[in-house]
Design a protein around this motif. Structure first.
Motif, mmCIF file in Angstrom:
data_model
loop_
_atom_site.group_PDB
_atom_site.id
_atom_site.type_symbol
_atom_site.label_atom_id
_atom_site.label_comp_id
_atom_site.label_asym_id
_atom_site.label_seq_id
_atom_site.Cartn_x
_atom_site.Cartn_y
_atom_site.Cartn_z
ATOM 1 N N LEU A 48 -9.861 0.713 -3.258
ATOM 2 C CA LEU A 48 -9.417 -0.651 -2.999
ATOM 3 C C LEU A 48 -8.942 -1.327 -4.286
ATOM 4 O O LEU A 48 -7.892 -1.972 -4.309
ATOM 5 N N ALA A 49 -9.699 -1.156 -5.374
ATOM 6 C CA ALA A 49 -9.314 -1.760 -6.656
ATOM 7 C C ALA A 49 -7.999 -1.185 -7.166
ATOM 8 O O ALA A 49 -7.132 -1.922 -7.654
ATOM 9 N N ILE A 50 -7.823 0.129 -7.032
ATOM 10 C CA ILE A 50 -6.569 0.759 -7.471
ATOM 11 C C ILE A 50 -5.402 0.227 -6.658
ATOM 12 O O ILE A 50 -4.331 -0.059 -7.206
ATOM 13 N N GLN A 51 -5.603 0.063 -5.342
ATOM 14 C CA GLN A 51 -4.522 -0.454 -4.505
ATOM 15 C C GLN A 51 -4.202 -1.905 -4.842
ATOM 16 O O GLN A 51 -3.037 -2.307 -4.800
ATOM 17 N N ILE A 52 -5.208 -2.687 -5.166
ATOM 18 C CA ILE A 52 -4.961 -4.082 -5.540
ATOM 19 C C ILE A 52 -4.200 -4.147 -6.859
ATOM 20 O O ILE A 52 -3.257 -4.921 -7.011
ATOM 21 N N VAL A 53 -4.598 -3.310 -7.830
ATOM 22 C CA VAL A 53 -3.927 -3.297 -9.128
ATOM 23 C C VAL A 53 -2.468 -2.869 -8.978
ATOM 24 O O VAL A 53 -1.575 -3.439 -9.596
ATOM 25 N N HIS A 54 -2.203 -1.875 -8.157
ATOM 26 C CA HIS A 54 -0.837 -1.394 -7.960
ATOM 27 C C HIS A 54 -0.093 -2.176 -6.886
ATOM 28 O O HIS A 54 1.017 -1.796 -6.511
ATOM 29 N N LYS A 55 -0.708 -3.228 -6.387
ATOM 30 C CA LYS A 55 -0.103 -4.116 -5.384
ATOM 31 C C LYS A 55 0.347 -3.355 -4.138
ATOM 32 O O LYS A 55 1.380 -3.639 -3.556
ATOM 33 N N SER A 56 -0.450 -2.380 -3.726
ATOM 34 C CA SER A 56 -0.074 -1.610 -2.545
ATOM 35 C C SER A 56 -1.015 -1.857 -1.367
ATOM 36 O O SER A 56 -0.853 -1.229 -0.332
ATOM 37 N N LEU A 57 -1.980 -2.762 -1.525
ATOM 38 C CA LEU A 57 -2.920 -3.028 -0.441
ATOM 39 C C LEU A 57 -2.216 -3.626 0.770
ATOM 40 O O LEU A 57 -2.447 -3.218 1.900
ATOM 41 N N ILE A 58 -1.304 -4.578 0.518
ATOM 42 C CA ILE A 58 -0.565 -5.197 1.624
ATOM 43 C C ILE A 58 0.301 -4.143 2.324
ATOM 44 O O ILE A 58 0.359 -4.103 3.555
ATOM 45 N N ASN A 59 0.951 -3.287 1.530
ATOM 46 C CA ASN A 59 1.767 -2.225 2.127
ATOM 47 C C ASN A 59 0.905 -1.266 2.926
ATOM 48 O O ASN A 59 1.335 -0.755 3.958
ATOM 49 N N TYR A 60 -0.293 -0.984 2.440
ATOM 50 C CA TYR A 60 -1.203 -0.089 3.153
ATOM 51 C C TYR A 60 -1.589 -0.678 4.511
ATOM 52 O O TYR A 60 -1.542 0.005 5.525
ATOM 53 N N ILE A 61 -1.918 -1.953 4.534
ATOM 54 C CA ILE A 61 -2.291 -2.613 5.789
ATOM 55 C C ILE A 61 -1.087 -2.654 6.734
ATOM 56 O O ILE A 61 -1.209 -2.375 7.927
ATOM 57 N N LYS A 62 0.106 -2.983 6.194
ATOM 58 C CA LYS A 62 1.309 -2.976 7.027
ATOM 59 C C LYS A 62 1.593 -1.575 7.561
ATOM 60 O O LYS A 62 2.026 -1.423 8.702
ATOM 61 N N SER A 63 1.330 -0.548 6.752
ATOM 62 C CA SER A 63 1.546 0.834 7.192
ATOM 63 C C SER A 63 0.600 1.208 8.327
ATOM 64 O O SER A 63 1.004 1.880 9.283
ATOM 65 N N LEU A 64 -0.655 0.785 8.229
ATOM 66 C CA LEU A 64 -1.595 1.065 9.313
ATOM 67 C C LEU A 64 -1.168 0.392 10.616
ATOM 68 O O LEU A 64 -1.225 0.996 11.691
#
Length: 176
Positions: free
Chosen positions: A60-76
């Motif tokens: 989760l921290a890595i995804q937040i740092v790389h700003k990919s958390l929103i993309n991950y949720i949109k992908s799901l």
């Protein structure tokens, strides 16, 4: 044109963090229930649960740092939509009220759950798993246009290529 060296379909990349989170949640619930109701001390299970929770937090921290958390949720969410748009429901026998067993439809639906959508670097990849069964592949061909039109209407900012075969997947790439 999709470049083979840039994007390789891999549904495990999409599902692993989600599955780890659910596993941690289930283990925590079991540990809590065992301790609360039966006063059982479970040191080993608690240690494993703590390690898995730590890995989830690290991802989760890595995804937040790389700003990919929103993309991950949109992908799901997109993956959920793709699977529900293409699924063929089981037919029900009018006389008995029970499901009819159709091997082609079952094969089609089982391969469908390996299909997914992924937002990555201002691109949107739609990866549809090809069934090995020829009849199931024909069912997929019939539904691909419906899927493409639906995805294009939901994502008007992206321009999509046609579906191209790459290994066991049909991939369409959308570019902003």
């Amino acid at each position: 044109m999709i470049e083979n060296h840039k994007y390789q379909p891999s549904p495990i990349k999409l599902y692993l963090p989600f599955m780890m989170f659910l596993g941690t949640l289930i283990l925590t619930s079991i540990n809590w229930a065992l301790f609360y109701f039966w006063k059982v001390k479970i040191a080993q299970s608690l240690i494993v649960n703590t390690i898995i929770a730590g890995i989830c937090l690290l991802i989760l921290a890595i995804q937040i740092v790389h700003k990919s958390l929103i993309n991950y949720i949109k992908s799901l969410l997109l993956t959920f939509d793709i699977q529900h748009m293409l699924v063929i429901p089981a037919e029900i026998n009018e006389f008995t009220g029970k499901r009819k067993v159709n091997a082609t439809t079952q094969t089609y639906n089982s391969y469908l759950y390996q299909s997914y959508g992924e937002y990555k670097d201002n691109k949107l990849y739609i990866c549809i798993r090809l069934p090995i069964n020829i009849a199931a592949a024909k069912l997929l061909d019939d539904n691909l246009n419906k899927l493409r039109e639906s995805i294009v209407s939901q994502n008007p900012d992206y321009s999509f290529t046609g579906f191209e075969r790459q290994g066991y997947y049909l991939i369409s790439e959308g570019t902003k």
